[in-house]
Scaffold this active site. Structure first.
Site, PDB file in Angstrom:
ATOM      1  N   HIS A 167      -8.698  -1.571  15.480  1.00 33.76           N
ATOM      2  CA  HIS A 167      -8.584  -1.011  13.630  1.00 33.76           C
ATOM      3  C   HIS A 167      -8.366  -1.683  12.850  1.00 33.76           C
ATOM      4  CE1 HIS A 167      -7.862   2.775  11.414  1.00 33.76           C
ATOM      5  NE2 HIS A 167      -6.886   1.943  10.778  1.00 33.76           N
ATOM      6  N   GLU A 168      -7.250  -2.430  12.718  1.00 38.07           N
ATOM      7  CA  GLU A 168      -6.844  -3.385  11.733  1.00 38.07           C
ATOM      8  C   GLU A 168      -7.972  -4.510  11.618  1.00 38.07           C
ATOM      9  OE1 GLU A 168      -4.534  -2.509  10.084  1.00 38.07           O
ATOM     10  OE2 GLU A 168      -3.705  -1.006  11.371  1.00 38.07           O
ATOM     11  N   HIS A 210     -10.696  -3.239   9.399  1.00 42.14           N
ATOM     12  CA  HIS A 210     -10.206  -3.170   8.036  1.00 42.14           C
ATOM     13  C   HIS A 210     -10.984  -4.291   7.314  1.00 42.14           C
ATOM     14  CE1 HIS A 210      -8.095   0.362   6.920  1.00 42.14           C
ATOM     15  NE2 HIS A 210      -7.536   0.203   7.918  1.00 42.14           N
ATOM     16  N   GLY A 231       1.685   1.221  12.015  1.00 40.26           N
ATOM     17  CA  GLY A 231       1.171   0.767  13.212  1.00 40.26           C
ATOM     18  C   GLY A 231       0.688  -0.663  12.964  1.00 40.26           C
ATOM     19  N   GLY A 232       0.223  -0.863  11.938  1.00 38.61           N
ATOM     20  CA  GLY A 232      -0.498  -2.059  11.437  1.00 38.61           C
ATOM     21  C   GLY A 232      -0.703  -1.984  10.124  1.00 38.61           C
ATOM     22  N   TYR A 275      -8.036   9.696   8.120  1.00 40.62           N
ATOM     23  CA  TYR A 275      -8.647   8.900   9.301  1.00 40.62           C
ATOM     24  C   TYR A 275      -9.187   9.745  10.133  1.00 40.62           C
ATOM     25  CZ  TYR A 275      -4.429   5.771   8.274  1.00 40.62           C
ATOM     26  OH  TYR A 275      -3.473   5.134   7.668  1.00 40.62           O
ATOM     27  N   GLN A 290       0.668  -1.193   0.015  1.00 41.78           N
ATOM     28  CA  GLN A 290      -0.219   0.039  -0.043  1.00 41.78           C
ATOM     29  C   GLN A 290       0.967   1.210  -0.298  1.00 41.78           C
ATOM     30  OE1 GLN A 290      -2.279   1.049   3.384  1.00 41.78           O
ATOM     31  NE2 GLN A 290      -4.107   1.198   2.235  1.00 41.78           N
ATOM     32  N   GLU A 325      -9.830   4.642   5.551  1.00 45.64           N
ATOM     33  CA  GLU A 325      -9.573   4.835   7.018  1.00 45.64           C
ATOM     34  C   GLU A 325     -10.773   5.545   7.936  1.00 45.64           C
ATOM     35  OE1 GLU A 325      -7.130   3.376   8.065  1.00 45.64           O
ATOM     36  OE2 GLU A 325      -5.947   2.537   6.307  1.00 45.64           O
ATOM     37  N   PRO A 378       7.093   0.287   8.935  1.00 46.33           N
ATOM     38  CA  PRO A 378       6.964   1.912   8.938  1.00 46.33           C
ATOM     39  C   PRO A 378       5.452   2.381   9.381  1.00 46.33           C
ATOM     40  CG  PRO A 378       6.655   1.137   6.689  1.00 46.33           C
ATOM     41  CD  PRO A 378       7.087  -0.223   7.432  1.00 46.33           C
ATOM     42  N   GLU A 391      -3.473  -3.910   7.353  1.00 44.39           N
ATOM     43  CA  GLU A 391      -4.512  -4.850   7.391  1.00 44.39           C
ATOM     44  C   GLU A 391      -4.711  -5.897   6.301  1.00 44.39           C
ATOM     45  OE1 GLU A 391      -5.554  -1.125   5.038  1.00 44.39           O
ATOM     46  OE2 GLU A 391      -4.691  -1.534   7.061  1.00 44.39           O
ATOM     47  N   ASP A 419       1.670   8.364  -1.351  1.00 50.38           N
ATOM     48  CA  ASP A 419       2.467   8.527  -0.222  1.00 50.38           C
ATOM     49  C   ASP A 419       2.488   9.814   0.083  1.00 50.38           C
ATOM     50  OD1 ASP A 419       2.989   5.896   0.271  1.00 50.38           O
ATOM     51  OD2 ASP A 419       4.890   5.673  -1.022  1.00 50.38           O
TER      52      ASP A 419
END
Length: 672
Positions: free
Chosen positions: A356-357, A360, A329-330, A449, A204, A379, A327, A332, A441
């Site tokens: 959160h994940e 997703h 936190g998680g 979010y 992603q 998000e 890079p 999915e 990116d």
């Protein structure tokens, strides 16, 4: 944010393309509009294969000249899935740690939607060895010059024209580059075990094209199977159901259609523990027991998510705790969520990332944004659902309501800081930004979010609360599952579902979706859990009052985070006052990375040179961009240490994942 390098722009070619567009669509319109710091050339509309219009823009940002949309359906993809669409991929890959490449074949099944003589795919730094039909008939192909950061267009000429309704299989033999942007090859010294190398991917938003030729756009979803060969000691994992592992080969199948960005691969010397009837946690052995304890309640979260959203469609929900350079936190990835080891706080205080994940699995994976201009549909929805599900785990309904609102206020703090840092007129603070010529990116921030979640909370309150809105959510998820959509489709579905609700006529859609800055309305959140923090903030800012641990003894970790974020948002404290706060409140000895991260930012903002090495150690030890980017930006703003910060980054850049190094170079102004 701007591109890291300048792209060449040919006005002659551009005007030629304009004439072609005019001739083809018989709409000789050419206008020029100015948008919040961007100069755009805006063109007529073309219908895409969903029946929704797509704007053609050629976008310029500040002094950087860049191409416009790579295609009509997705500004970041060359592919043309309105003509032929990927339906299934069969991968056979070999993992070569010595050369740091994947080599093998991809057999891609296409469904032909219009008569064509060629196929167009996205690639990035792939060595194509040969392309052929399923029967072995060789096909001619051409790889265009690379568009920096976006890759190249691969054009495959068919041996004979394909007609609407045809099914086509193309076999491509290829090798990835050692510098593939989706892959990070770790040396043994970068792992916990220090003995074996490690490989993991991050596709992603648009990095799958560096792993395989594909239609690298979330508008396209496909199933896949794979056979991956790796050295005997290694475990191979993918974003799919794991099959047999025998003779160094591991098989996988993903029967639920996914976009290319959810293709994932990890290869390392790993162990696992069972978390529940459908969940394992994987990691290096050094972290496996901590990981199993930290994520022991995964099944409880899954059941709570199903209660709100419906059946979990992916069968297996595993977790992989990656090395620190990961890079995010998680991530999915279906069937296998990647997570950062920074979540191993020892108190389960960062369980919201796992929730959160999990969410997703519905919003993002099952129902997906059509391109990354509509990233908030992934998000914003996921944050909104995450907070609802987390609150549902609290038995007391009033406490649950307060907790949901408190976490929403934490998100609002982060949104405020993000908008302030980017600039209130920055086009990337829109809920639906224009990404023509902008790499996805570069648009990554807390905006989709938190602004997206806040918008959904506003709509929920407007139509009558959770009792009404939850039924809409389930209907929406059921209607769009296994599909991709854009914001217009969401809006149309919402308005049709609530067609008898007059209050929705009061929504200012333009202000919410296409206006820069903070949202036009902030919900009336319950602020009872922030009152103690607000009161303490006044105490801290009064230097005549002595600080004492009893001030924060009853605070939850998230209230400490709320306090530290509030301190970040105000003028810096004196070094003496900050040191007293850190010592008395035991913040300077915390092991919770959410607290450590904010504490170090406060130390930098107060210009405490004694904490500089701690800051460098923190950003060198882990690569989570949520932490690393703000700290580097703070260090850059401190002129006396700016050069040391840049030197530290350059020394560690070779060990970072592509997206981390790419964005940090921009933060440190190294490409200007």
């Amino acid at each position: 944010m701007s591109f890291s390098g300048k792209l060449k722009f040919s006005s002659r070619a551009f005007l030629s393309n304009c004439r072609l567009f005019v001739n083809k669509y018989h709409k000789p319109i050419f206008t020029r509009v100015i948008r919040s710091g961007y100069h755009c050339c805006s063109f007529p509309l073309k219908q895409n294969f969903y029946g929704f219009p797509v704007k053609f823009h050629n976008l310029f940002h500040s002094q950087v000249k860049a191409m416009g949309a790579l295609s009509s359906l997705d500004p970041s993809s060359f592919s043309q899935p309105d003509l032929a669409v990927m339906k299934h991929v069969s991968l056979v890959l070999n993992v070569d740690f010595e050369k740091k490449v994947l080599d093998g074949t991809a057999v891609i099944n296409f469904e032909i939607l219009q008569d064509i003589g060629e196929l167009i795919l996205d690639v990035r730094n792939l060595t194509i060895e040969k392309i052929e039909l399923e029967d072995g008939t060789p096909l001619k192909y051409k790889v265009d010059d690379e568009v920096p950061n976006f890759g190249s267009k691969l054009t495959i000429t068919l041996s004979k024209p394909a007609t609407t309704g045809d099914k086509l299989k193309i076999r491509i033999k290829y090798i990835t580059a050692p510098t593939a942007s989706a892959l990070q090859w770790l040396e043994p010294s970068q792992t916990s075990g220090k003995k074996y190398p490690y490989l993991f991917s991050q596709c992603q938003p648009i990095h799958a094209r560096s792993i395989l030729p594909c239609q690298d756009t979330p508008a396209v979803k496909f199933t896949y199977d794979a056979e991956v060969t790796a050295p005997e000691e290694f475990t191979v994992l993918m974003s799919a159901l794991r099959g047999e592992a025998k003779n160094n080969k591991t098989s996988f199948r993903q029967p639920v259609p996914i976009p290319a960005y959810l293709l994932a691969l990890a290869v390392g010397v790993l162990e696992y523990r069972t978390l529940g009837p459908r969940s394992l946690v994987w990691s290096e052995k050094e972290e496996i027991e901590r990981s199993a304890w930290e994520f022991a309640e995964t099944e409880k979260y899954l059941q709570a998510a199903e209660k709100l959203c419906g059946k979990y469609e992916w069968s297996q929900y595993d977790l992989l705790v990656l090395p620190p350079s990961f890079p995010y936190g998680g991530m999915e990835n279906p069937c296998l969520t990647f997570v950062t080891p920074t979540l191993l706080a020892g108190d389960r205080s960062q369980a919201d990332v796992i929730v959160h994940e999990i969410m997703h699995s519905w919003t993002g994976n099952l129902v997906t944004n059509r391109n990354f201009e509509h990233f908030w549909l992934n998000e914003g929805f996921t944050v909104f659902l995450e907070r609802k599900v987390a609150a549902s785990l609290i038995a007391d309904t009033e406490e649950a309501r307060r907790s949901r609102d408190f976490h929403s206020l934490l998100g609002l703090q982060e949104l405020n800081e993000t908008v302030k840092d980017l600039g209130v007129k920055n086009a990337l603070t829109r809920l639906v930004p224009d990404l023509n010529g902008v790499h996805p990116d570069d648009s990554f921030s807390r905006v989709p979010y938190e602004k997206g979640s806040l918008f959904l909370r506003y709509l929920e309150d407007l139509v009558g609360g959770p009792e009404v809105f939850d039924d809409f959510l389930r209907s929406y998820l059921n209607n769009f599952q296994k599909k991709s959509l854009d914001t217009d489709q969401f809006k149309a579905y919402l308005l049709n579902y609530f067609k008898d609700n007059e209050i929705l006529k009061t929504v200012d859609w333009n202000a919410w979706l296409y206006t820069s800055g903070m949202p036009p309305v902030i919900p009336n959140y319950d602020r009872s859990m922030t009152k103690a923090v607000t009161t303490l903030l006044s105490t801290i800012n009064n230097d005549s009052v002595t600080l004492n641990y009893n001030d924060v003894k009853s605070f939850t970790p998230h209230q400490i985070i709320n306090l530290l974020q509030a301190l970040i948002d105000q003028s810096p404290l004196s070094i003496e006052r900050l040191r007293s706060l850190g010592e008395e409140y035991k913040i300077d000895s915390s092991k919770n990375t959410e607290i450590v991260y904010r504490w170090l930012r406060l130390c930098i903002r107060s210009r405490d040179l004694t904490k500089l090495n701690d800051a460098f150690d923190f950003v060198n030890r882990q690569g989570r961009m949520k932490y690393v980017r703000p700290i580097y930006r703070d260090l850059y703003a401190w002129e006396d240490v700016r050069e040391r910060a840049i030197e530290n980054f350059l020394k560690n850049e070779p060990y970072m994942m592509h997206v981390s190094a790419y964005t940090l170079r921009k933060d440190l102004h190294l490409n200007e």
